[in-house]
Design a protein around this motif. Structure first.
Motif, PDB file in Angstrom:
ATOM      1  N   THR A  81      24.056  67.695  68.725  1.00 34.76           N
ATOM      2  CA  THR A  81      24.154  66.345  68.139  1.00 34.76           C
ATOM      3  C   THR A  81      22.860  65.945  67.450  1.00 34.76           C
ATOM      4  N   ASN A  82      21.725  66.223  68.104  1.00 30.87           N
ATOM      5  CA  ASN A  82      20.422  65.836  67.550  1.00 30.87           C
ATOM      6  C   ASN A  82      20.166  66.459  66.188  1.00 30.87           C
ATOM      7  N   VAL A  83      20.497  67.759  66.064  1.00 29.59           N
ATOM      8  CA  VAL A  83      20.196  68.448  64.804  1.00 29.59           C
ATOM      9  C   VAL A  83      20.980  67.833  63.646  1.00 29.59           C
ATOM     10  N   LYS A  84      22.199  67.405  63.923  1.00 24.67           N
ATOM     11  CA  LYS A  84      23.003  66.780  62.862  1.00 24.67           C
ATOM     12  C   LYS A  84      22.444  65.406  62.493  1.00 24.67           C
ATOM     13  N   ASN A  85      21.909  64.712  63.472  1.00 23.40           N
ATOM     14  CA  ASN A  85      21.250  63.431  63.190  1.00 23.40           C
ATOM     15  C   ASN A  85      20.006  63.645  62.320  1.00 23.40           C
ATOM     16  N   TYR A  86      19.273  64.720  62.638  1.00 27.13           N
ATOM     17  CA  TYR A  86      18.080  65.051  61.849  1.00 27.13           C
ATOM     18  C   TYR A  86      18.470  65.378  60.403  1.00 27.13           C
ATOM     19  N   LEU A  87      19.580  66.095  60.242  1.00 29.17           N
ATOM     20  CA  LEU A  87      20.048  66.437  58.897  1.00 29.17           C
ATOM     21  C   LEU A  87      20.393  65.163  58.111  1.00 29.17           C
ATOM     22  N   TYR A 140      12.149  71.501  57.804  1.00 27.92           N
ATOM     23  CA  TYR A 140      11.166  71.499  58.887  1.00 27.92           C
ATOM     24  C   TYR A 140       9.925  70.691  58.508  1.00 27.92           C
ATOM     25  N   LYS A 141       9.516  70.818  57.258  1.00 24.48           N
ATOM     26  CA  LYS A 141       8.346  70.071  56.786  1.00 24.48           C
ATOM     27  C   LYS A 141       8.586  68.564  56.931  1.00 24.48           C
ATOM     28  N   PHE A 142       9.792  68.131  56.594  1.00 22.90           N
ATOM     29  CA  PHE A 142      10.164  66.720  56.729  1.00 22.90           C
ATOM     30  C   PHE A 142      10.123  66.295  58.197  1.00 22.90           C
ATOM     31  N   SER A 150       7.120  63.385  62.658  1.00 17.75           N
ATOM     32  CA  SER A 150       6.644  63.590  64.040  1.00 17.75           C
ATOM     33  C   SER A 150       7.785  63.931  65.007  1.00 17.75           C
ATOM     34  N   ILE A 151       8.818  64.573  64.475  1.00 19.01           N
ATOM     35  CA  ILE A 151       9.940  65.013  65.323  1.00 19.01           C
ATOM     36  C   ILE A 151       9.659  66.408  65.861  1.00 19.01           C
ATOM     37  N   LEU A 152       9.026  67.252  65.020  1.00 16.86           N
ATOM     38  CA  LEU A 152       8.644  68.606  65.432  1.00 16.86           C
ATOM     39  C   LEU A 152       7.160  68.818  65.152  1.00 16.86           C
TER      40      LEU A 152
END
Length: 300
Positions: free
Chosen positions: A2-8, A84-86, A91-93
């Motif tokens: 779920t988190n990865v889709k929110n990040y997208l 990933y840069k975004f 400050s997520i990764l």
């Protein structure tokens, strides 16, 4: 997942609002990143921070196994680097595992262009006594006369055209605007279409829209519509000649350089951010010079 889709979704908003990317570019980014999400699911990886350099190498191997072209693989890796840069910026990764992945070198292809006699054939195929014929004539004159991209051509509004000084205000990639001059042939074709054919096409609509080019229903012409029009025109000219809309842009640049235009001016007209993008046309002009030399020099 779920988190990865929110990040997208956050990333897509960033591309739309801050970067002002086109819908086509955003679709490519989304497709590439979702493809990587599928890989994560296969590898039972739930979180982006769990991805290591070894995972990126495995993913790269999979792309090669699936027979993707070097260009497509480069785009996918580039999309993931940007993603990933975004996330690091937000400050997520903390780390970008795709930074060390080597992107395959793109094949250097010489741009295809049309010769002057081929262009002349296209200019003679439209019936300029009909609304669609007038539109088609104006379309090819603008594409060849300005070297603009098809997406930029679709976006031309009547208010963007200044017939007095002979320029068009074009909105390019990332919303960047530039003025491009056009010649008398394009001006004559556009004026004929605007004051005759376009009015007839627009009579099919309840309300007028601001865009210059319209389809047979009076709606704003799309990228796909332009491709369809050009394909039909080619069939009326030759069964051998094969073109795509971008060839008008290549032809515009090549003909200018062949006639002595300087590289910087062509760069500005094309709307290239970097001179290296324009320099690809020097390969074509060198071929032209070589042919001229071989044909005319007494010791060739």
């Amino acid at each position: 997942m779920t988190n990865v889709k929110n990040y997208l979704n956050l990333f897509i908003e960033y591309l739309q609002i801050e970067k002002n990317y086109s819908k086509y570019t955003i679709v490519n980014y989304t497709t590439d990143i979702e493809d990587f999400f599928s890989f994560m699911k296969e590898q039972a990886i739930l979180h982006l921070e769990e991805i290591t350099y070894n995972d990126t190498r495995l993913y790269l191997t999979q792309l090669h196994t699936r027979k993707y072209s070097r260009k497509t693989i480069s785009r996918k890796i580039s999309s993931l680097r940007s993603f990933y840069k975004f996330l690091i910026r937000e400050s997520i990764l903390n780390e970008n595992p795709f930074l060390l992945v080597s992107i395959p070198k793109k094949e250097k292809k010489i741009p295809q262009f049309l010769y002057e006699d081929e262009i002349k054939q296209l200019f003679s195929v439209s019936d300029i006594h009909t609304p669609l014929g007038q539109r088609n004539q104006a379309l090819v004159e603008i594409l060849y006369g300005t070297g603009i991209r098809v997406s930029e051509c679709c976006g031309i509004k009547i208010s963007d055209i200044d017939f007095f000084i002979g320029t068009i205000l074009v909105t390019g990639k990332g919303g960047k605007q530039r003025y491009i001059p056009f010649g008398t042939y394009a001006q004559d074709a556009v004026e004929r279409y605007m004051y005759d054919g376009r009015k007839i096409l627009m009579s099919k609509q309840k309300e007028d829209h601001p865009y210059l080019f319209a389809n047979h229903r009076g709606e704003a012409l799309t990228d796909q519509g332009i491709r369809h029009i050009l394909n039909r025109m080619i069939k009326n000219v030759s069964s051998i000649l094969h073109i795509h809309p971008h060839m008008f842009r290549h032809t515009f640049a090549t003909h200018l350089l062949n006639e002595g235009a300087d590289m910087r001016s062509v760069q500005e007209l094309l709307g290239h951010s970097h001179l290296s993008s324009t320099q690809v046309y020097t390969h074509v002009t060198k071929e032209h010079l070589k042919k001229m030399y071989m044909a005319h020099h007494p010791r060739a």
